[in-house]
Design a protein around this motif. Structure first.
Motif, PDB file in Angstrom:
ATOM      1  N   GLY A 236       0.818  -1.251   0.154  1.00  0.00           N
ATOM      2  CA  GLY A 236      -0.184  -0.033   0.123  1.00  0.00           C
ATOM      3  C   GLY A 236       0.937   1.422  -0.018  1.00  0.00           C
ATOM      4  N   GLU A 237       2.027   1.235   0.551  1.00  0.00           N
ATOM      5  CA  GLU A 237       2.588   2.474   0.805  1.00  0.00           C
ATOM      6  C   GLU A 237       3.730   2.487  -0.142  1.00  0.00           C
ATOM      7  OE1 GLU A 237       2.299   4.917   2.896  1.00  0.00           O
ATOM      8  OE2 GLU A 237       0.528   4.168   3.913  1.00  0.00           O
ATOM      9  N   GLY A 238       4.276   1.409  -0.767  1.00  0.00           N
ATOM     10  CA  GLY A 238       5.435   1.301  -1.645  1.00  0.00           C
ATOM     11  C   GLY A 238       6.527   0.870  -0.950  1.00  0.00           C
ATOM     12  N   TRP A 239       7.349  -0.251  -1.794  1.00  0.00           N
ATOM     13  CA  TRP A 239       8.398  -1.087  -1.178  1.00  0.00           C
ATOM     14  C   TRP A 239       9.538  -0.130  -0.980  1.00  0.00           C
ATOM     15  CZ3 TRP A 239       7.282  -5.129   1.659  1.00  0.00           C
ATOM     16  CH2 TRP A 239       6.156  -6.005   0.935  1.00  0.00           C
ATOM     17  N   PHE A 240       9.818   1.031  -1.751  1.00  0.00           N
ATOM     18  CA  PHE A 240      10.982   1.900  -1.800  1.00  0.00           C
ATOM     19  C   PHE A 240      10.342   3.403  -2.019  1.00  0.00           C
ATOM     20  CE2 PHE A 240      14.638   4.242  -3.266  1.00  0.00           C
ATOM     21  CZ  PHE A 240      15.420   3.824  -2.181  1.00  0.00           C
ATOM     22  N   THR A 241       9.666   3.809  -2.943  1.00  0.00           N
ATOM     23  CA  THR A 241       9.338   4.968  -3.179  1.00  0.00           C
ATOM     24  C   THR A 241       7.850   5.004  -2.827  1.00  0.00           C
ATOM     25  OG1 THR A 241      10.475   5.051  -5.343  1.00  0.00           O
ATOM     26  CG2 THR A 241       8.991   6.699  -5.126  1.00  0.00           C
ATOM     27  N   ALA A 242       7.434   6.320  -2.024  1.00  0.00           N
ATOM     28  CA  ALA A 242       6.093   6.369  -1.448  1.00  0.00           C
ATOM     29  C   ALA A 242       5.223   6.373  -2.896  1.00  0.00           C
ATOM     30  CB  ALA A 242       6.087   7.773  -0.803  1.00  0.00           C
ATOM     31  N   LEU A 243       3.972   5.650  -2.605  1.00  0.00           N
ATOM     32  CA  LEU A 243       2.717   5.885  -3.621  1.00  0.00           C
ATOM     33  C   LEU A 243       1.555   6.819  -2.979  1.00  0.00           C
ATOM     34  CD1 LEU A 243       2.525   1.813  -3.936  1.00  0.00           C
ATOM     35  CD2 LEU A 243       3.719   3.280  -5.166  1.00  0.00           C
ATOM     36  N   GLY A 244       1.521   7.465  -4.043  1.00  0.00           N
ATOM     37  CA  GLY A 244       0.465   8.616  -3.821  1.00  0.00           C
ATOM     38  C   GLY A 244       0.382   9.455  -2.577  1.00  0.00           C
ATOM     39  N   GLY A 245       1.784  10.015  -2.423  1.00  0.00           N
ATOM     40  CA  GLY A 245       2.110  10.943  -1.249  1.00  0.00           C
ATOM     41  C   GLY A 245       3.515  11.433  -1.791  1.00  0.00           C
ATOM     42  N   ASP A 246       3.869  12.264  -0.734  1.00  0.00           N
ATOM     43  CA  ASP A 246       5.158  12.868  -0.653  1.00  0.00           C
ATOM     44  C   ASP A 246       6.349  11.953   0.063  1.00  0.00           C
ATOM     45  OD1 ASP A 246       4.345  15.014  -2.057  1.00  0.00           O
ATOM     46  OD2 ASP A 246       3.573  16.180  -0.321  1.00  0.00           O
ATOM     47  N   GLY A 247       5.916  10.997   0.614  1.00  0.00           N
ATOM     48  CA  GLY A 247       6.715  10.035   1.246  1.00  0.00           C
ATOM     49  C   GLY A 247       6.966  10.620   2.854  1.00  0.00           C
ATOM     50  N   VAL A 248       7.908  10.215   3.423  1.00  0.00           N
ATOM     51  CA  VAL A 248       8.442  10.539   4.572  1.00  0.00           C
ATOM     52  C   VAL A 248       9.139  11.673   4.597  1.00  0.00           C
ATOM     53  CG1 VAL A 248       9.980   9.844   6.673  1.00  0.00           C
ATOM     54  CG2 VAL A 248       8.835   8.106   5.506  1.00  0.00           C
ATOM     55  N   LEU A 249       8.345  12.873   5.307  1.00  0.00           N
ATOM     56  CA  LEU A 249       9.099  14.366   5.338  1.00  0.00           C
ATOM     57  C   LEU A 249       9.131  14.949   4.007  1.00  0.00           C
ATOM     58  CD1 LEU A 249      11.679  13.763   8.226  1.00  0.00           C
ATOM     59  CD2 LEU A 249       9.250  14.810   8.464  1.00  0.00           C
ATOM     60  N   GLY A 250       8.576  14.509   3.002  1.00  0.00           N
ATOM     61  CA  GLY A 250       8.708  14.925   1.673  1.00  0.00           C
ATOM     62  C   GLY A 250       9.756  14.489   0.872  1.00  0.00           C
ATOM     63  N   SER A 251      10.449  13.651   1.322  1.00  0.00           N
ATOM     64  CA  SER A 251      11.411  12.775   0.420  1.00  0.00           C
ATOM     65  C   SER A 251      11.038  12.162  -0.735  1.00  0.00           C
ATOM     66  CB  SER A 251      12.450  12.116   1.589  1.00  0.00           C
ATOM     67  OG  SER A 251      11.502  10.973   2.050  1.00  0.00           O
ATOM     68  N   GLY A 252      10.024  11.623  -0.508  1.00  0.00           N
ATOM     69  CA  GLY A 252       9.424  10.732  -1.710  1.00  0.00           C
ATOM     70  C   GLY A 252       9.767   9.135  -1.297  1.00  0.00           C
ATOM     71  N   LEU A 253      10.275   8.792  -0.052  1.00  0.00           N
ATOM     72  CA  LEU A 253      10.650   7.762   0.160  1.00  0.00           C
ATOM     73  C   LEU A 253       9.556   7.067   1.105  1.00  0.00           C
ATOM     74  CD1 LEU A 253      12.845   5.584   0.567  1.00  0.00           C
ATOM     75  CD2 LEU A 253      13.820   6.785   2.713  1.00  0.00           C
ATOM     76  N   SER A 254       9.274   5.872   0.855  1.00  0.00           N
ATOM     77  CA  SER A 254       8.238   5.065   1.698  1.00  0.00           C
ATOM     78  C   SER A 254       8.631   4.835   2.933  1.00  0.00           C
ATOM     79  CB  SER A 254       7.938   3.811   0.698  1.00  0.00           C
ATOM     80  OG  SER A 254       7.161   2.972   1.828  1.00  0.00           O
ATOM     81  N   PRO A 255       7.976   4.751   4.032  1.00  0.00           N
ATOM     82  CA  PRO A 255       8.239   4.613   5.191  1.00  0.00           C
ATOM     83  C   PRO A 255       8.870   2.857   5.304  1.00  0.00           C
ATOM     84  CG  PRO A 255       5.765   4.827   5.242  1.00  0.00           C
ATOM     85  CD  PRO A 255       6.504   5.338   4.025  1.00  0.00           C
ATOM     86  N   VAL A 256       8.256   2.237   4.550  1.00  0.00           N
ATOM     87  CA  VAL A 256       8.687   0.773   4.710  1.00  0.00           C
ATOM     88  C   VAL A 256      10.205   0.291   4.704  1.00  0.00           C
ATOM     89  CG1 VAL A 256       8.568  -1.438   3.414  1.00  0.00           C
ATOM     90  CG2 VAL A 256       6.397   0.166   3.313  1.00  0.00           C
ATOM     91  N   PRO A 257      11.322   0.841   3.749  1.00  0.00           N
ATOM     92  CA  PRO A 257      12.624   0.760   4.238  1.00  0.00           C
ATOM     93  C   PRO A 257      13.081   1.224   5.583  1.00  0.00           C
ATOM     94  CG  PRO A 257      12.148   2.325   2.270  1.00  0.00           C
ATOM     95  CD  PRO A 257      10.907   1.870   2.530  1.00  0.00           C
ATOM     96  N   MET A 258      12.431   2.587   5.863  1.00  0.00           N
ATOM     97  CA  MET A 258      12.897   2.752   7.169  1.00  0.00           C
ATOM     98  C   MET A 258      12.392   1.921   8.217  1.00  0.00           C
ATOM     99  SD  MET A 258      11.951   6.917   6.598  1.00  0.00           S
ATOM    100  CE  MET A 258      12.939   7.235   8.318  1.00  0.00           C
TER     101      MET A 258
END
Length: 555
Positions: A236-258
């Motif tokens: 739902g969130e994306g395995w690496f790149t955020a899906l449908g949002g700006d990601g963590v702190l606007g980085s475009g990174l999904s919270p999943v790898p974190m």
């Protein structure tokens, strides 16, 4: 290391027949305690649509109604097993049942989504205390061929109630309301508590260091919770790149790898902290020297792999039955009860086979049955599939699940000292929960990825224009196929049904391959005779290699 027993059945004087009767009646109620926890996992899947309609919750809350329980349960299994060793296994089991029932009552009277999510967390805490403790009690109570029988009953119970959950859920929701999916736990909890108080004795690790490793509990919970969170949220969130949002702190990174990184860091810190405390002869959550036991280390790997394949199928199959074959939730649940029938057959057969052929051989029989069932489903999953093809495959699958799950606890705990059985059982439960989360994540991701691929092909073959294929695919994949029966365009609906069936076949094939890997990994286990339970010269089999390093006694 000495085990201490404090119940009346362990005092000097009672006849052996009375002691045996107490142990076997105790096993009945221990298995019912497991059933109460497992059925709650499956029954909620049927109740969710009614909950959403009644409480008017959004998609995020709906997701957390299901995931809050799984996350809490997985995070606390390991530490709960060790607490059972320290403070008493029956005591923690009864406390877990009480907490689980309290959570069920809160869930049943919940007036909103937030309250229901909180109730599921409470249920997860109770469930985490119940599951490893039941295994630990069995390991400390039974020996020799009786242990194989006891574990067979325990494992077959899990396989059977996991399949019966959807049917029971459909009946309760259809005839009463979704509230009864939780109220039923109050009645079950009362029955189980009375039986455990009457028939199950107390036992604990009498000589190990006392006290609770608070930091170890926190690190283990963080490591497992972060890992399971990442596996659940990946699609739902994306395995690496955020899906449908700006990601963590606007980085475009999904919270999943974190989350995965946090899990790895917490795991490394946990392992180092446990080794340090053990050198200082202080209490630990997990004695890492247990992994020197080959049956324990390899057995947990097998548990994880097998759970990955098993739970992945149970996630995929109901979607296909309802969205493609058009079954109602109750009828789909009734179909899946074929799994329970197979598991009940296994419960009757495997206790006699394990002493004769050895636990590893019976485990492999179960895995082969599962592989065969996956193969049938990988061939027969079509939009026009007949129940005559599906039901035998599910029955065979249930037999395999009941057989394999019944042998794995005996395999893992066969060489573990009774004093460390709680933490060992907690480790097995954690491995199973991680494998289950991986199964839903991997096979779920595969299902929807292949659904998108096959649907684009089928729509193109049906002559659907390219600019229409994208929105149709997004609607079908985004709804997990639930929009398929409502598609008015018959060629498009047929294309969607064929695509979903093809994706289901791909998922079944992948699940079968995973179980094959689990079967191959059992090659390290060898049949090994051990003394009979009564000391009368009878030889029986506990799983395990002919030789292997033993750990120092758990502290």
């Amino acid at each position: 290391m000495r085990e201490v027993a404090t119940s009346s059945d362990t005092r000097a004087g009672p006849k052996k027949a009375d002691k045996d009767r107490r142990r076997w009646w105790g096993l009945v109620f221990i298995s019912l305690a497991v059933a109460m926890v497992i059925v709650d996992v499956t029954i909620i899947n049927i109740a969710v649509p009614a909950i959403v309609s009644d409480l008017r919750v959004g998609s995020t809350t709906t997701q957390w109604i299901q995931e809050a329980y799984t996350l809490t349960l997985a995070a606390l299994l390991l530490s709960s097993g060790r607490l059972a060793d320290l403070f008493g296994r029956r005591r923690l089991l009864l406390a877990g049942i009480l907490v689980f029932v309290v959570g069920s009552v809160v869930a049943a009277v919940a007036a909103g989504g937030a309250m229901l999510v909180g109730a599921r967390v409470i249920q997860g805490i109770g469930g985490a205390a119940i599951l490893p403790t039941t295994l630990s009690i069995i390991n400390a109570t039974f020996r020799g061929r009786e242990r194989a029988t006891a574990f067979a009953v325990w494992g077959s119970t899990i396989g059977a109630v996991a399949a019966l959950g959807p049917l029971l859920g459909g009946w309760l929701v259809g005839h009463f309301s979704w509230h009864w999916a939780f109220w039923i736990n109050v009645f079950l909890g009362a029955i189980v508590t009375a039986g455990i108080v009457r028939w199950v004795g107390e036992s604990r690790d009498a000589e190990g260091p006392r006290g609770v490793d608070v930091l170890g509990v926190g690190l283990s919970a963080l490591a497992v919770a972060a890992l399971v969170f990442g596996l659940i949220e990946g699609r739902g969130e994306g395995w690496f790149t955020a899906l449908g949002g700006d990601g963590v702190l606007g980085s475009g990174l999904s919270p999943v790898p974190m989350a995965f990184g946090l899990s790895l860091g917490a795991l490394l810190c946990f392992a180092r902290w446990q080794r340090r405390r053990r050198r200082l002869r202080r209490s630990v959550v997990l004695d890492v020297s247990l992994f020197k036991i080959k049956t324990f280390a390899q057995g947990n790997l097998v548990v994880m792999v097998v759970a990955l394949g098993q739970l992945g199928l149970l996630f995929v199959l109901p979607l296909w039955l309802q969205n493609v074959l058009g079954y109602s939730p109750l009828r789909a649940g009734a179909m899946i009860t074929a799994v329970a029938i197979g598991a009940f057959v296994a419960a009757g057969v495997t206790p006699a086979l394990a002493p004769r052929w050895g636990v590893p051989a019976v485990l492999r029989i179960g895995l082969v049955a599962e592989i065969a069932a996956f193969a049938v489903l990988a061939v027969s999953a079509t939009p026009d599939a007949s129940a005559w093809a599906i039901v035998p495959a599910l029955t065979l699958y249930g037999f395999g699940v009941g057989t394999a799950d019944a042998q794995l606890p005996s395999l893992i705990l066969s060489d573990v000292p009774a004093a460390g059985s709680g933490q060992a059982a907690g480790t097995q439960g954690t491995a199973q929960e991680i494998g289950s989360a991986m199964g839903v994540a991997i096979l779920g991701t595969l299902l929807f990825s292949m659904l998108s691929f096959h649907l684009d092909e089928r729509l193109a073959d049906a002559g659907v224009a390219a600019d229409r294929r994208g929105p149709i695919s997004e609607a079908v994949v985004g709804s997990a196929g639930t929009v398929i029966p409502a598609i008015p365009d018959l060629p498009v609906r047929r294309a969607a049904e064929e695509a979903f069936s093809a994706a289901t076949r791909d998922a079944a094939l992948a699940g079968g391959i995973v179980i094959i890997l689990g079967l191959i990994s059992t090659s390290v286990f060898r049949r090994r005779p051990v003394p009979g339970d009564a000391g009368d010269g009878v030889r029986s089999d506990d799983a395990g290699p002919a030789s292997g390093d033993q750990p120092d006694p758990p502290r």
